[in-house]
Design a protein around this motif. Structure first.
Motif, PDB file in Angstrom:
ATOM      1  N   PHE A  22      28.015 -47.533 -37.643  1.00 33.72           N
ATOM      2  CA  PHE A  22      26.959 -47.963 -36.648  1.00 33.72           C
ATOM      3  C   PHE A  22      25.552 -47.360 -36.973  1.00 33.72           C
ATOM      4  O   PHE A  22      25.391 -46.477 -37.515  1.00 33.72           O
ATOM      5  N   GLY A  23      24.531 -48.067 -36.484  1.00 36.67           N
ATOM      6  CA  GLY A  23      23.403 -47.643 -36.395  1.00 36.67           C
ATOM      7  C   GLY A  23      22.582 -47.913 -35.200  1.00 36.67           C
ATOM      8  O   GLY A  23      22.932 -48.964 -34.370  1.00 36.67           O
ATOM      9  N   LEU A  24      21.945 -46.964 -34.686  1.00 38.48           N
ATOM     10  CA  LEU A  24      21.286 -46.988 -33.301  1.00 38.48           C
ATOM     11  C   LEU A  24      20.226 -46.286 -33.437  1.00 38.48           C
ATOM     12  O   LEU A  24      19.561 -45.432 -33.834  1.00 38.48           O
ATOM     13  N   ALA A  25      19.047 -47.142 -32.713  1.00 31.01           N
ATOM     14  CA  ALA A  25      17.807 -46.891 -32.519  1.00 31.01           C
ATOM     15  C   ALA A  25      17.051 -46.693 -31.167  1.00 31.01           C
ATOM     16  O   ALA A  25      17.483 -47.752 -30.566  1.00 31.01           O
ATOM     17  N   LEU A  26      16.575 -45.896 -30.583  1.00 28.84           N
ATOM     18  CA  LEU A  26      16.049 -45.550 -29.244  1.00 28.84           C
ATOM     19  C   LEU A  26      14.738 -45.461 -29.238  1.00 28.84           C
ATOM     20  O   LEU A  26      14.000 -44.411 -29.698  1.00 28.84           O
ATOM     21  N   GLY A  27      13.738 -46.412 -28.575  1.00 29.91           N
ATOM     22  CA  GLY A  27      12.533 -46.050 -28.387  1.00 29.91           C
ATOM     23  C   GLY A  27      12.247 -44.988 -27.642  1.00 29.91           C
ATOM     24  O   GLY A  27      12.740 -44.325 -26.802  1.00 29.91           O
ATOM     25  N   PRO A  28      10.748 -44.522 -27.584  1.00 31.75           N
ATOM     26  CA  PRO A  28      10.355 -43.302 -26.702  1.00 31.75           C
ATOM     27  C   PRO A  28      10.563 -43.775 -25.142  1.00 31.75           C
ATOM     28  O   PRO A  28      10.177 -44.793 -24.929  1.00 31.75           O
ATOM     29  N   ASP A  29      11.074 -42.837 -24.310  1.00 30.20           N
ATOM     30  CA  ASP A  29      11.058 -42.983 -22.984  1.00 30.20           C
ATOM     31  C   ASP A  29       9.668 -43.188 -22.392  1.00 30.20           C
ATOM     32  O   ASP A  29       8.740 -42.679 -22.818  1.00 30.20           O
ATOM     33  N   ALA A  30       9.508 -43.692 -21.217  1.00 29.39           N
ATOM     34  CA  ALA A  30       8.450 -43.931 -20.308  1.00 29.39           C
ATOM     35  C   ALA A  30       7.710 -42.811 -20.159  1.00 29.39           C
ATOM     36  O   ALA A  30       6.585 -42.790 -20.106  1.00 29.39           O
ATOM     37  N   ALA A  31       8.231 -41.771 -19.837  1.00 30.57           N
ATOM     38  CA  ALA A  31       7.999 -40.615 -19.385  1.00 30.57           C
ATOM     39  C   ALA A  31       7.441 -39.496 -20.432  1.00 30.57           C
ATOM     40  O   ALA A  31       6.578 -38.814 -20.035  1.00 30.57           O
ATOM     41  N   GLY A  32       7.497 -40.019 -21.512  1.00 33.68           N
ATOM     42  CA  GLY A  32       7.222 -39.313 -22.742  1.00 33.68           C
ATOM     43  C   GLY A  32       7.947 -38.141 -23.099  1.00 33.68           C
ATOM     44  O   GLY A  32       7.492 -37.145 -24.045  1.00 33.68           O
ATOM     45  N   SER A  33       8.901 -37.799 -22.307  1.00 40.03           N
ATOM     46  CA  SER A  33       9.963 -36.580 -22.686  1.00 40.03           C
ATOM     47  C   SER A  33      10.746 -36.655 -23.744  1.00 40.03           C
ATOM     48  O   SER A  33      11.327 -35.774 -24.360  1.00 40.03           O
ATOM     49  N   ARG A  34      11.102 -38.187 -24.278  1.00 40.49           N
ATOM     50  CA  ARG A  34      11.872 -38.125 -25.242  1.00 40.49           C
ATOM     51  C   ARG A  34      11.230 -39.178 -26.292  1.00 40.49           C
ATOM     52  O   ARG A  34      11.211 -40.265 -26.122  1.00 40.49           O
TER      53      ARG A  34
ATOM     54  N   VAL B 238      16.122 -53.881 -23.652  1.00 41.31           N
ATOM     55  CA  VAL B 238      15.107 -53.067 -23.046  1.00 41.31           C
ATOM     56  C   VAL B 238      15.631 -52.456 -21.685  1.00 41.31           C
ATOM     57  O   VAL B 238      16.327 -53.264 -20.876  1.00 41.31           O
ATOM     58  N   ASP B 239      15.461 -51.325 -21.242  1.00 42.91           N
ATOM     59  CA  ASP B 239      16.097 -50.796 -19.913  1.00 42.91           C
ATOM     60  C   ASP B 239      14.824 -50.945 -18.764  1.00 42.91           C
ATOM     61  O   ASP B 239      13.643 -51.705 -19.040  1.00 42.91           O
ATOM     62  N   GLU B 240      15.020 -50.666 -17.486  1.00 38.09           N
ATOM     63  CA  GLU B 240      14.056 -50.943 -16.482  1.00 38.09           C
ATOM     64  C   GLU B 240      12.793 -50.206 -16.485  1.00 38.09           C
ATOM     65  O   GLU B 240      11.820 -50.875 -15.976  1.00 38.09           O
ATOM     66  N   ASN B 241      12.867 -49.192 -17.366  1.00 38.85           N
ATOM     67  CA  ASN B 241      11.620 -48.490 -17.735  1.00 38.85           C
ATOM     68  C   ASN B 241      10.795 -48.993 -18.825  1.00 38.85           C
ATOM     69  O   ASN B 241       9.772 -48.466 -19.164  1.00 38.85           O
ATOM     70  N   GLY B 242      11.200 -50.024 -19.576  1.00 38.49           N
ATOM     71  CA  GLY B 242      10.785 -50.449 -20.716  1.00 38.49           C
ATOM     72  C   GLY B 242      10.932 -49.839 -21.932  1.00 38.49           C
ATOM     73  O   GLY B 242      10.272 -49.977 -22.913  1.00 38.49           O
ATOM     74  N   THR B 243      12.045 -49.025 -21.926  1.00 36.39           N
ATOM     75  CA  THR B 243      12.089 -48.195 -23.230  1.00 36.39           C
ATOM     76  C   THR B 243      13.534 -49.360 -24.152  1.00 36.39           C
ATOM     77  O   THR B 243      14.339 -49.872 -23.453  1.00 36.39           O
ATOM     78  N   GLU B 244      13.010 -49.606 -25.412  1.00 36.82           N
ATOM     79  CA  GLU B 244      13.752 -50.392 -26.080  1.00 36.82           C
ATOM     80  C   GLU B 244      14.807 -49.653 -26.866  1.00 36.82           C
ATOM     81  O   GLU B 244      14.695 -48.633 -27.078  1.00 36.82           O
ATOM     82  N   ALA B 245      15.712 -50.474 -27.203  1.00 34.21           N
ATOM     83  CA  ALA B 245      16.842 -49.964 -28.085  1.00 34.21           C
ATOM     84  C   ALA B 245      17.425 -51.095 -28.790  1.00 34.21           C
ATOM     85  O   ALA B 245      17.457 -51.991 -28.568  1.00 34.21           O
ATOM     86  N   LEU B 246      17.986 -50.593 -30.090  1.00 31.80           N
ATOM     87  CA  LEU B 246      18.641 -51.455 -30.946  1.00 31.80           C
ATOM     88  C   LEU B 246      19.817 -50.862 -31.504  1.00 31.80           C
ATOM     89  O   LEU B 246      19.922 -49.722 -31.775  1.00 31.80           O
ATOM     90  N   VAL B 247      20.935 -51.778 -31.567  1.00 33.26           N
ATOM     91  CA  VAL B 247      22.242 -51.189 -32.164  1.00 33.26           C
ATOM     92  C   VAL B 247      22.838 -52.136 -33.329  1.00 33.26           C
ATOM     93  O   VAL B 247      22.802 -53.316 -32.888  1.00 33.26           O
ATOM     94  N   VAL B 248      23.468 -51.732 -34.152  1.00 37.09           N
ATOM     95  CA  VAL B 248      24.033 -52.445 -35.018  1.00 37.09           C
ATOM     96  C   VAL B 248      25.448 -51.674 -35.571  1.00 37.09           C
ATOM     97  O   VAL B 248      25.507 -50.732 -35.937  1.00 37.09           O
ATOM     98  N   CYS B 249      26.493 -52.626 -35.204  1.00 43.69           N
ATOM     99  CA  CYS B 249      27.756 -52.158 -35.529  1.00 43.69           C
ATOM    100  C   CYS B 249      28.284 -52.903 -36.523  1.00 43.69           C
ATOM    101  O   CYS B 249      28.619 -54.064 -36.517  1.00 43.69           O
ATOM    102  N   VAL B 250      28.956 -52.368 -37.819  1.00 40.14           N
ATOM    103  CA  VAL B 250      29.391 -53.174 -38.807  1.00 40.14           C
ATOM    104  C   VAL B 250      30.712 -52.527 -39.160  1.00 40.14           C
ATOM    105  O   VAL B 250      30.688 -51.336 -39.947  1.00 40.14           O
ATOM    106  N   GLY B 251      31.906 -53.270 -38.963  1.00 37.98           N
ATOM    107  CA  GLY B 251      33.146 -52.372 -39.293  1.00 37.98           C
ATOM    108  C   GLY B 251      33.245 -51.141 -38.701  1.00 37.98           C
ATOM    109  O   GLY B 251      33.133 -50.971 -37.412  1.00 37.98           O
ATOM    110  N   ASP B 252      33.445 -50.019 -39.273  1.00 36.73           N
ATOM    111  CA  ASP B 252      33.376 -48.736 -38.790  1.00 36.73           C
ATOM    112  C   ASP B 252      32.058 -47.767 -38.741  1.00 36.73           C
ATOM    113  O   ASP B 252      32.227 -46.656 -38.343  1.00 36.73           O
TER     114      ASP B 252
END
Length: 246
Positions: free
Chosen positions: A145-157, A129-143
């Protein structure tokens, strides 16, 4: 087939889906990256020109339900796109030398997953989680990867999901094999950590999307991205502390 006490860390591609009572699933491309603990899943339909369009994605933790030895719940911590609509619970059976068969609770659906690579190392996964409360999760297996980003606090992403593979020899400033460029300027633009090509992404860019993901000493990670001339400011995610999984 035998019961899978836990799915092997790998990249999986769905090859078959059939539901007993639910409407047909029109997702033509479905990818699942499974680590030891965390997972990332992205699903795409196709438009009239047969180009993939993002439909839904999610990421979180795989947990045994305790009901049966081979029954698991994919607990969605980050969700993007359309709603999944129900608990994600199923039993897993190993298809020797090929992949997994997933059967929904009550036999309400079946899915056939092809294991795309037997290389489960190196394996690295983190949730932060970043300083604004946005969560992220990453999984790297061999070559892969999967990445998920939660919505940013400002609602722009909005929340997003990205799946792809390691990219060798790419600099995120877009310079490739250009010895005539100033070496110091090139090196300053190269991010630390691994560079990954998001071949399947909820972000619709004309240019290829690449991420640099760099583990940090505290168990978190730093992340940056570039697609052509577009790029995002570096993001820093501190680890979300969780109890040990039994």
């Amino acid at each position: 087939m035998t019961q899978a006490l836990s799915p092997a860390p790998a990249a999986y591609r769905r090859r078959l889906f059939h539901a007993r009572d639910a409407p047909p699933d029109n997702c033509a491309e479905v990818w699942w990256i499974q680590g030891d603990r965390y997972f990332c899943d992205a699903r795409f339909t196709t438009d009239a020109s047969v180009r993939p369009e993002f439909h839904m994605g999610f990421a979180g933790e795989l947990q045994p339900t305790g009901v049966a030895a081979d029954e698991f719940e994919w607990v969605h911590a980050i969700t993007a796109g359309a709603s999944f609509g129900s608990a994600d619970i199923g039993q897993l059976f190993e298809v020797p030398g090929w992949g997994l068969l997933e059967v929904g609770r009550g036999f309400d659906y079946v899915e056939l997953w092809q294991r795309c690579s037997d290389e489960a190392e190196p394996l690295w996964e983190a949730r932060g989680v970043d300083e604004n409360g946005t969560e992220a999760l990453v999984v790297c297996v061999g070559d892969r990867f999967g990445l998920a980003l939660g919505p940013d606090a400002a609602g722009s992403r909005p929340a997003s999901v990205h799946i792809g593979s390691r990219h060798i020899g790419l600099r995120l400033d877009g310079w490739r094999d250009a010895p005539s460029r100033d070496a110091a300027a090139r090196d300053a633009a190269v991010p630390r950590g691994q560079t990954w090509h998001a071949e399947h992404s909820s972000w619709a860019f004309h240019d290829p999307l690449h991420f640099s993901i760099d583990p940090t000493p505290d168990g978190g990670f730093a992340l940056s991205w570039r697609a052509g001339d577009l790029s995002g400011a570096p993001m820093h995610f501190h680890p979300i502390l969780q109890g040990a999984r039994s």
